[in-house]
Scaffold this active site. Structure first.
Site, short mmCIF file in Angstrom:
data_model
loop_
_atom_site.label_atom_id
_atom_site.label_comp_id
_atom_site.label_asym_id
_atom_site.label_seq_id
_atom_site.Cartn_x
_atom_site.Cartn_y
_atom_site.Cartn_z
N SER A 72 0.84 -1.19 0.00
CA SER A 72 0.00 0.00 0.00
C SER A 72 0.87 1.24 0.00
CB SER A 72 -0.90 0.02 1.24
OG SER A 72 -0.13 0.22 2.41
N ASP A 73 0.36 2.32 -0.59
CA ASP A 73 0.96 3.61 -0.31
C ASP A 73 0.76 3.87 1.18
OD1 ASP A 73 2.19 6.08 -0.56
OD2 ASP A 73 1.05 6.67 -2.33
N TRP A 74 1.50 4.82 1.72
CA TRP A 74 1.53 5.02 3.16
C TRP A 74 0.17 5.52 3.68
CZ3 TRP A 74 5.24 2.69 1.35
CH2 TRP A 74 6.39 2.35 2.05
N ALA B 188 -2.68 4.12 2.88
CA ALA B 188 -3.70 3.99 1.83
C ALA B 188 -4.56 2.75 2.01
CB ALA B 188 -3.03 3.96 0.45
#
Length: 736
Positions: free
Chosen positions: A251-253, A255
């Site tokens: 995941s993006d941070w 997200a």
């Protein structure tokens, strides 16, 4: 500081030639599965979970199991250098690397970044970037990627990944997918049709997967109503099944939005494992994931698949064989215990130099020929008086612009300002340099009035949406120069008949006011050049090398000409433009750009001749089994197209021969022409060379929504070869 022109040393070229470690995915999976059998459930969920924000020395850290010899992974930004560490090299941004149109340089830059990452103990470098692709010219993070064209983006992604992973670090292709603006990025839904998804936004990720990228980062936004990091159609159907991706999705941070849905739809690693609060919140996995397995919400096989993918990527890059320990702490100033920069300043300077695009050069004003006096005007000519790293994550536009802002930045070890480099040159040739290093128009005119030549520096900045700079919340509010740049140029050009304008910008800038000034005789696009900014610019201004950069996007006469802008007020983006972004939109709607995609002048001239078309293809859909990168026959060669390029000028230079293809009428509506090949040819005066473009089935296919396959249409394909998307020198056709 010196003004020698660097060349890529043998060591750098050797790095650029690397592809990646010799281990295959099959061998890596065999080792990963053997390890899996030794792990407890608690260790398994630790491997896939971040330790939480600020839980370790890196921006992302995983738990280290005790049952196997596997470390806490260190994940660290970013796309132009290692964030929160020093000393590191602050390379030119991705948009400049794309503007070189040079495969070797793209790979060398990636290799150097990867070497620094490995030297610092970073296991996963959060780069390169294909999203934002750049459909919106004012979008904040376009500069992190390479171009608004999917084909060029795909080549740049693959070369960068080969370079990075050849140095031993895991690359991470991001942001997957349709994360095209910063406004409302964590709530917006990017609603796109299947064909546009495949032919535009997914295209460069095909190349990334084909290059054996270790990991992919899912983005903050929703796609057709569902969060990217729990979107089964995106993570599983497209990426893992259709593209045959064998690595892992992180995941993006912050997200991630769920425990069960994200696990069951294809997310493999959560980062950073929590939100950004202290104490940490939003911890969806780790013990919560184990509980979800225990109660039957998540199958054990899904967790085992996550772990296997992560371990396999580690083995693929042979990080089990004496990988360095983490040598810095992001939360403690980032001072590294080792210096990993080596000779990478030469690579940074070469990329910055070869990405410079000469847009205008009336009366051969450039290169400079030892003028008696030069006026250097504008705050963009100097380093921020408080230092190049004064603003956190480069979140200001003070002094010369050499990085955008946000998480995709790095600490400058130094920054050579344009004024510094010009003064260095001038001290050796007797040129007097007068300066006005503010953006005050009156002061600028006063400095320029008596000078032989005036060089005005202007800028336009952007970045990530968590920082607002001068009223710009990541995305730019318009395409105008910042700090009154138009007025500054007007004032200087009113008093100096040889006014040169240098543009540092994260993306297109509308230049109509500037070009309307009769005394503006040259315009130089220098982009986001990194630490060697001034040296690279001086190499071109003084004629040590001929400029060879080409625009990685279109410069329009107005922002409205692009037909796209960021969506405001929390609304969704329905992508109504479909396939037609940037030059494709300009071509379809017969809009005359100011400077077209692929444009760039030189100090010499090139002729094109001897077009040869040798294509043998059959129509119909792909039929091959899925391999890494998609259907295997998608990459089958269908032949070559070639042309001779001759340097008919008196000085050495490099031309980028560009191949565009127009599809037959039997295909659904497609752009009038699409980039399908390029080659950069360095040529001495009078010399010639052959540009050869190999086409694959993919290059002449469209995505058939009904068949869910790539299809080569029947009919006559148009062939265009030239120096830009509109400077077509040769044309022909072939029939399928």
């Amino acid at each position: 500081m010196n003004y020698r022109v660097p060349s890529l040393k043998a060591t750098a070229l050797a790095m650029a030639a690397l592809t990646q470690a010799l281990t295959t995915w099959d061998a890596a999976y065999e080792k990963a599965l053997a390890d899996l059998a030794s792990l407890t459930q608690s260790e398994k969920v630790g491997v896939v979970s971040g330790i939480t924000w600020e839980g370790g020395p890196c921006v992302g850290n995983t738990y280290a199991p005790e049952s196997i010899a596997y470390p806490s992974l260190c994940l660290q930004d970013g796309p132009l250098g290692i964030r929160f560490a020093n000393p590191v090299t602050a390379f030119p941004a991705g948009i400049n690397a794309g503007a070189t149109w040079d495969r070797e340089l793209l790979r060398a830059r990636g290799a150097a970044m990867g070497e620094e990452a490995k030297g610092l103990g970073v296991h996963v470098q959060l780069a390169p970037v294909a999203g934002a692709l750049g459909k919106i010219p004012s979008a904040g993070r376009n500069w992190e990627g390479f171009t608004s064209d999917p084909y060029l983006s795909g080549i740049a992604m693959a070369e960068t990944i080969h370079g990075m992973q050849g140095s031993g670090v895991q690359a991470c292709a991001k942001h997957y997918i349709l994360n095209e603006q910063e406004h409302s990025r964590e709530t917006i839904s990017s609603n796109v049709d299947d064909r546009t998804m495949h032919e535009v936004y997914l295209w460069p990720f095909y190349d990334a997967v084909k290059a054996n990228v270790a990991s992919v980062m899912c983005s903050y936004n929703k796609i057709n109503g569902t969060w990217a990091c729990e979107n089964e159609g995106i993570l599983d159907t497209l990426l893992k099944q259709e593209l045959g991706f064998r690595g892992y999705v992180m995941s993006d941070w912050n997200a991630q939005h769920s425990t069960v849905a994200s696990a069951n739809t294809g997310l493999d690693m959560t980062m950073p494992g929590s939100d950004f609060s202290q104490p940490p919140g939003s911890i969806y996995w780790n013990e919560n994931l184990a509980e979800a397995v225990a109660n039957g919400s998540v199958p054990q096989a899904r967790v085992d698949d996550m772990v296997t993918r992560i371990l396999a990527a580690w083995y693929l890059l042979e990080q089990d064989q004496g990988y360095p320990a983490v040598a810095f702490d992001s939360r403690n100033g980032g001072k590294a215990s080792v210096d990993v920069t080596a000779d990478h300043a030469d690579i940074a300077r070469t990329v910055a130099r070869d990405s410079i695009v000469l847009l205008k050069n009336s009366n051969n004003t450039l290169p400079l020929r030892n003028p008696s006096s030069i006026a250097v005007v504008g705050s963009d000519a100097i380093v921020n008086p408080d230092g190049p790293n004064a603003c956190t994550d480069r979140g200001c536009n003070v002094g010369t612009l050499a990085q955008g802002w946000g998480s995709g930045t790095a600490e400058f070890p130094y920054l050579v300002a344009p004024l510094d480099a010009i003064q260095e040159r001038s001290s050796g040739n007797g040129t007097k340099v007068v300066t006005s290093t503010t953006d005050d128009a009156t002061a600028g005119a006063d400095a320029a009035a008596s000078a032989d030549i005036a060089i005005v520096f202007i800028s336009s900045d952007s970045g990530e949406g968590y920082i607002t700079v001068e009223g710009h919340q990541g995305d730019r509010n318009n395409l105008d120069p910042w700090h009154g740049g138009n007025d500054l140029v007007k004032a200087v050009a009113a008093v100096n008949k040889k006014t040169i304008v240098v543009v540092h910008s994260t993306g297109p800038v509308v230049l109509e006011t500037i070009l309307a000034q009769p005394n503006v005789v040259a315009v130089v696009w220098a982009g986001i050049p990194g630490q060697e900014s001034g040296n690279a610019l001086a190499d071109v201004l003084y004629g040590d090398v001929s400029p060879s950069g080409k625009l990685p996007y279109t410069i329009g006469k107005s922002e409205a000409d692009y037909g796209t802008t960021w969506v405001a007020n929390g609304a969704d983006d329905d992508f109504p433009e479909g396939l037609f972004i940037d030059y494709r939109h300009f071509d379809k709607n017969e809009i005359e750009p100011r400077y077209e995609f692929g444009f760039g002048l030189s100090y010499t001239r090139f002729n094109f001749s001897n077009l040869a078309i040798n294509i043998d293809a059959t129509s119909g859909p792909t039929s091959g089994a899925v391999d890494v990168g998609g259907a295997a026959d998608l990459y089958d060669s269908v032949g070559t197209i070639s042309a001779t390029v001759t340097n008919v000028g008196g000085v050495s230079g490099a031309e980028v021969a560009q191949l565009y293809i127009g599809f037959p009428s039997s295909a659904p509506e497609t752009p009038p022409k699409q980039l399908r090949g390029f080659q950069k040819l360095p040529l001495a005066g009078g010399a010639d060379g052959v540009a050869e473009f190999e086409l694959t089935r993919r290059d002449i296919s469209y995505w058939d929504v009904g068949q869910q396959k790539w299809v080569v249409p029947e009919g006559s394909f148009q062939v265009y070869v030239g120096a830009s998307s509109r400077d077509i020198r040769l044309d022909g056709s072939f029939t399928v």
